[in-house]
Design an enzyme around this catalytic site. Structure first.
Site, mmCIF file in Angstrom:
data_model
loop_
_atom_site.group_PDB
_atom_site.id
_atom_site.type_symbol
_atom_site.label_atom_id
_atom_site.label_comp_id
_atom_site.label_asym_id
_atom_site.label_seq_id
_atom_site.Cartn_x
_atom_site.Cartn_y
_atom_site.Cartn_z
ATOM 1 N N SER A 212 -22.319 -73.429 6.066
ATOM 2 C CA SER A 212 -23.685 -73.033 5.725
ATOM 3 C C SER A 212 -24.659 -73.497 6.799
ATOM 4 O O SER A 212 -24.474 -74.540 7.423
ATOM 5 C CB SER A 212 -24.072 -73.579 4.343
ATOM 6 O OG SER A 212 -25.260 -72.935 3.924
ATOM 7 N N GLU A 213 -25.713 -72.702 6.984
ATOM 8 C CA GLU A 213 -26.639 -72.883 8.105
ATOM 9 C C GLU A 213 -27.397 -74.209 8.057
ATOM 10 O O GLU A 213 -27.885 -74.687 9.078
ATOM 11 C CB GLU A 213 -27.679 -71.751 8.125
ATOM 12 C CG GLU A 213 -27.140 -70.369 8.329
ATOM 13 C CD GLU A 213 -26.905 -69.644 7.004
ATOM 14 O OE1 GLU A 213 -26.219 -70.211 6.126
ATOM 15 O OE2 GLU A 213 -27.404 -68.525 6.864
ATOM 16 N N ASN A 214 -27.554 -74.775 6.856
ATOM 17 C CA ASN A 214 -28.315 -76.019 6.757
ATOM 18 C C ASN A 214 -27.531 -77.227 7.274
ATOM 19 O O ASN A 214 -28.087 -78.311 7.397
ATOM 20 C CB ASN A 214 -28.819 -76.250 5.327
ATOM 21 C CG ASN A 214 -27.732 -76.118 4.282
ATOM 22 O OD1 ASN A 214 -26.745 -75.417 4.474
ATOM 23 N ND2 ASN A 214 -27.899 -76.792 3.182
ATOM 24 N N GLY A 215 -26.222 -77.036 7.590
ATOM 25 C CA GLY A 215 -25.503 -78.119 8.239
ATOM 26 C C GLY A 215 -24.380 -78.709 7.432
ATOM 27 O O GLY A 215 -24.285 -79.939 7.312
ATOM 28 N N ASN B 42 -19.074 -67.717 6.333
ATOM 29 C CA ASN B 42 -20.458 -67.940 5.910
ATOM 30 C C ASN B 42 -20.843 -66.845 4.924
ATOM 31 O O ASN B 42 -20.698 -65.656 5.236
ATOM 32 C CB ASN B 42 -21.386 -67.914 7.130
ATOM 33 C CG ASN B 42 -22.826 -68.223 6.763
ATOM 34 O OD1 ASN B 42 -23.462 -67.469 6.034
ATOM 35 N ND2 ASN B 42 -23.338 -69.341 7.259
#
Lengths: 238, 220
Positions: free
Chosen positions: B48-51, B25
């Site tokens: 990435s954190e948004n999926g 990440n």
């Protein structure tokens, strides 16, 4: 009667949102997945003293094409409709950029609760899953842990975090059928998928509405029981 | 001649830490540049954190798709094997130890590896985003930052004076002047930028540095 949750206009979809309501707004930060037409309809409808639960407060230019104008949460702050914001990324990255939220916050017009993004996602998930609270290792020892219960499991400290729920969720999906089954596109799924489950009334703005039966059941991400109202974007504003 | 590393060189040095098969990440800024410098013969999977997992290189704004972005709001490219999922799943991956390495920016790093990177106290308001979750859950945390602030304040400190993101979480700090490892015994100076000595680095670092026996110039 076959189920049909389609409404004729964004204005009709948000007409009953009262003053003081708690409203979740989906998307991540850019135009992808942002329920822009529902946000605009809520601005025009004018409900005040809202508690808004949203990843950001509107970030100008985030993940947009050069010169693209994005309608986002900023319009609700400009119109002074929000009394409290729960968010993970409330202000523009650069200190030189001043957003509508930032001005309202500096003027003391709006209260802010900052939540770590993973905790925010899980609080939304819990809110839609009948879970009251959970323990997470995130934010232990930071100022965002203030006032929260700390409990040790297997030698590690965890914080107690509460579920998030709302009266209304305004979300975006790529396609809906008339029963409200939803599919998303790429990273625009984002927080929309959690908010659909965590509000009493979920209102969806979609790129396209199809007949029930046209979506492959294997691909449906949000089952229609979570969705109350559907409005399609006009073709030119997709 | 003393030659501090520029952002690309720092990103290149950080990318050398990524091992074949790592799930990685990257934060906004210098960390994001590291995706351009994956060493030959290694393949890493970006998260990435948004999926999203398994996306490819960054794209220009004009080529980008608003439905394919990373959490920093950059347009990324589609790759075979890419997958989409919810943010709750993205963070479940982070907290449960499925992310091998994260590279993040920093405002301050302490002697014991505490990280401050989410709030400038003089702004009074901060964007926490996914930083605290990554600090709590990512396997190896690498921080890339300038060694001192624009006005010369030390950023590698005994104790963070800025609001912390996570405690005792940083493994490696890569600055424009040095590469420093956080160890149980303290901060170990491993590498220096061209022309710098251990004394030069100590002069701009608050905690006492342990100089590695094999201290060397940064090589890429």
């Amino acid at each position: 009667m076959p189920i049909n949750k389609v409404l004729p206009s964004f204005a009709a979809a948000v007409a009953d949102i009262p003053n003081g309501a708690t409203v979740m707004i989906g998307g991540f930060a850019g135009p992808g997945g942002m329920p822009s037409n529902l946000i605009l309809a809520l601005r025009n409808q004018g409900a005040r003293d809202l508690t808004v639960i949203s990843n950001t407060a509107g970030l100008p230019g985030f993940a947009a094409h050069t010169g693209q104008t994005i309608i986002n949460q900023s319009v609700l702050f400009e119109n002074k409709q929000v009394k409290k914001l729960i968010a993970t990324y409330p202000v523009p990255r650069s200190m030189s950029q001043i957003s509508a939220f930032m001005k309202a916050w500096q003027a003391g017009e709006v209260e802010l609760e900052v939540v770590p993004q993973g905790t925010y996602a899980e609080r939304l998930r819990a809110g839609g899953a009948g879970i009251a609270a959970f323990y997470t290792p995130t934010a232990v020892g930071t100022q965002l842990a203030k006032g929260k219960e700390v409990r040790t499991f297997d030698g590690r400290d965890y914080l107690l975090e509460r579920a998030l729920k709302a009266d209304y969720a305004l979300i975006h999906a790529h396609k809906a059928d008339k029963m409200g089954n939803l599919v998303y596109k790429g990273t625009s799924r984002s927080f929309n998928v959690h908010m659909a489950t965590a509000a009493k009334v979920t209102i969806v703005e979609v790129d396209e509405i199809v007949e029930t039966g046209e979506l492959d059941p294997e691909h449906i991400v949000t089952p229609g029981i979570y969705v109350n109202r559907i409005v399609a974007r006009p073709k030119e504003r997709r | 001649m003393k030659q501090p590393m520029d952002h690309e060189t720092m990103a290149m040095r950080a990318a050398r830490e990524l091992q074949d098969g790592n799930v990685v990440n990257l934060g906004i800024g210098i960390p994001g540049l590291a995706s351009n410098f994956i060493p030959e013969g290694r393949s890493v999977i970006f998260h990435s954190e948004n999926g999203v997992l398994g996306f490819g290189p960054l794209l220009d704004e004009s080529d980008g798709d608003v439905d394919l972005i990373n959490a920093g709001g950059q347009f990324v490219s589609a790759m075979p094997g890419m997958s989409f999922f919810s943010p709750a799943d993205a963070f479940a991956m982070i907290r449960s130890g499925h992310i091998d390495v994260t590279i993040m920016g920093g405002l301050q790093v302490s002697e014991r590896g505490d990280l401050a990177n989410w709030m400038m106290p003089n702004r009074g308001i901060g964007n926490v985003g996914g930083s605290m979750d990554l600090a709590a859950g990512a396997g190896k945390i690498i921080v890339t930052m300038e060694h001192v602030t624009k006005d010369g304040q030390m950023k590698i400190v005994r104790k963070c004076s800025y609001p912390v993101t996570g405690l005792a979480c940083v493994s490696l700090v890569i600055t424009d002047l040095a590469v420093i490892e956080v160890t149980p015994k303290g901060l170990v100076l491993r590498e220096v930028a061209p022309g710098y000595t251990a004394q030069d680095i100590q002069a701009v670092t608050e905690p006492k540095l342990i100089v590695a026996k094999d201290l060397k110039e940064v090589s890429l």
